[in-house]
Design a protein around this motif. Structure first.
Motif, PDB file in Angstrom:
ATOM      1  N   LEU A 173      33.652  -2.183  36.642  1.00 43.70           N
ATOM      2  CA  LEU A 173      33.009  -3.270  37.387  1.00 43.70           C
ATOM      3  C   LEU A 173      33.671  -3.603  38.720  1.00 43.70           C
ATOM      4  N   ILE A 174      34.585  -2.778  39.190  1.00 46.80           N
ATOM      5  CA  ILE A 174      35.223  -3.059  40.472  1.00 46.80           C
ATOM      6  C   ILE A 174      34.243  -2.718  41.599  1.00 46.80           C
ATOM      7  N   GLY A 175      33.947  -3.720  42.412  1.00 50.24           N
ATOM      8  CA  GLY A 175      33.006  -3.539  43.511  1.00 50.24           C
ATOM      9  C   GLY A 175      33.682  -3.058  44.778  1.00 50.24           C
ATOM     10  N   SER A 176      32.929  -3.006  45.836  1.00 48.33           N
ATOM     11  CA  SER A 176      33.443  -2.519  47.115  1.00 48.33           C
ATOM     12  C   SER A 176      34.516  -3.439  47.701  1.00 48.33           C
ATOM     13  N   THR A 177      34.585  -4.662  47.200  1.00 52.87           N
ATOM     14  CA  THR A 177      35.614  -5.601  47.672  1.00 52.87           C
ATOM     15  C   THR A 177      36.948  -5.372  46.975  1.00 52.87           C
ATOM     16  N   LYS A 179      37.372  -6.169  43.894  1.00 54.83           N
ATOM     17  CA  LYS A 179      37.409  -7.165  42.824  1.00 54.83           C
ATOM     18  C   LYS A 179      36.264  -6.904  41.852  1.00 54.83           C
ATOM     19  N   PRO A 180      36.392  -7.416  40.616  1.00 54.50           N
ATOM     20  CA  PRO A 180      35.318  -7.184  39.639  1.00 54.50           C
ATOM     21  C   PRO A 180      33.984  -7.776  40.089  1.00 54.50           C
ATOM     22  N   ASP A 181      32.941  -7.009  39.892  1.00 53.24           N
ATOM     23  CA  ASP A 181      31.565  -7.425  40.153  1.00 53.24           C
ATOM     24  C   ASP A 181      30.960  -7.906  38.842  1.00 53.24           C
ATOM     25  N   GLY A 182      31.403  -9.010  38.336  1.00 56.35           N
ATOM     26  CA  GLY A 182      30.913  -9.505  37.063  1.00 56.35           C
ATOM     27  C   GLY A 182      32.013  -9.497  36.014  1.00 56.35           C
ATOM     28  N   LYS A 183      31.631  -9.929  34.816  1.00 58.45           N
ATOM     29  CA  LYS A 183      32.593 -10.056  33.725  1.00 58.45           C
ATOM     30  C   LYS A 183      31.933  -9.620  32.424  1.00 58.45           C
TER      31      LYS A 183
END
Length: 196
Positions: A173-177, A179-183
């Motif tokens: 779930l790690i996004g382009s930022t 950081k996780p993109d959701g939980k």
């Protein structure tokens, strides 16, 4: 359910065979939806019906053309928490006895706490458990991670990994930022085991 891996992956792995096993009613619905969409079931896909509580993979896969001599990946998704521990064990036993060395099984399971009031301690699980129960499919089986590992080993398989929510978020779930993109829901884990 309506998994589409066999359709999405065919161009990348044109010789790969897929056996989709599901409840008879779900298999019938899937066939109808494919017909409604004008999609013919491709040659690499075999749909087979099973009720994991009354049948075993041994009753279904060989008749569908499964070749035990070839290395296989079994994905038991959204099943173990809805059936008895013994029924999950029967599937693990099939993989141990009828899959080539190096074959793997990947499956999700819920923590034992999710079967009790303790589920409120886990992100999203109180609502999730109540929802599936409301729809007539309550969770009936869960393990602690130690129990899950012991269960796999007791059926002749080797544990490769057992990922909880934090590890799943980090891996998937790690996004382009960065950081996780959701939980992920807090009470689910994913087990991978292999045939020695």
């Amino acid at each position: 359910g309506f998994d589409s891996r066999a359709y999405r992956l065919h161009d990348y792995y044109p010789t790969l065979r897929f056996f989709e096993v599901d409840l008879p009613a779900m298999t019938a619905v899937k066939k109808q939806r494919l017909r409604d969409a004008g999609i013919q079931i491709p040659g690499q896909v075999t749909l087979a019906s099973i009720d994991f509580e009354t049948q075993a993979l041994e009753d279904v896969l060989p008749a569908a053309g499964y070749n035990a001599a070839k290395k296989s990946l079994f994905i038991l998704e959204g099943v173990s928490m809805y059936i008895s521990e013994a029924s999950t064990g029967t599937s693990l036993e099939f993989v141990h006895r009828h899959a080539a060395s190096g074959s793997s099984i990947v499956y999700d399971y819920v923590l034992r706490d999710i079967l009790s009031e303790s589920r409120s301690r886990y992100y999203g699980m109180e609502f999730n458990a109540e929802t599936v129960a409301f729809h007539g499919e309550p969770y009936v089986t869960g393990w602690t991670p130690a129990e899950a590992a012991g269960f796999v080993r007791s059926h002749g398989l080797n544990v490769i990994e057992d990922l909880g929510p934090d590890a799943l978020a980090e891996r998937f779930l790690i996004g382009s930022t960065g950081k996780p993109d959701g939980k992920p829901l807090g009470g689910f884990r994913i087990m991978q085991a292999s045939v020695p």
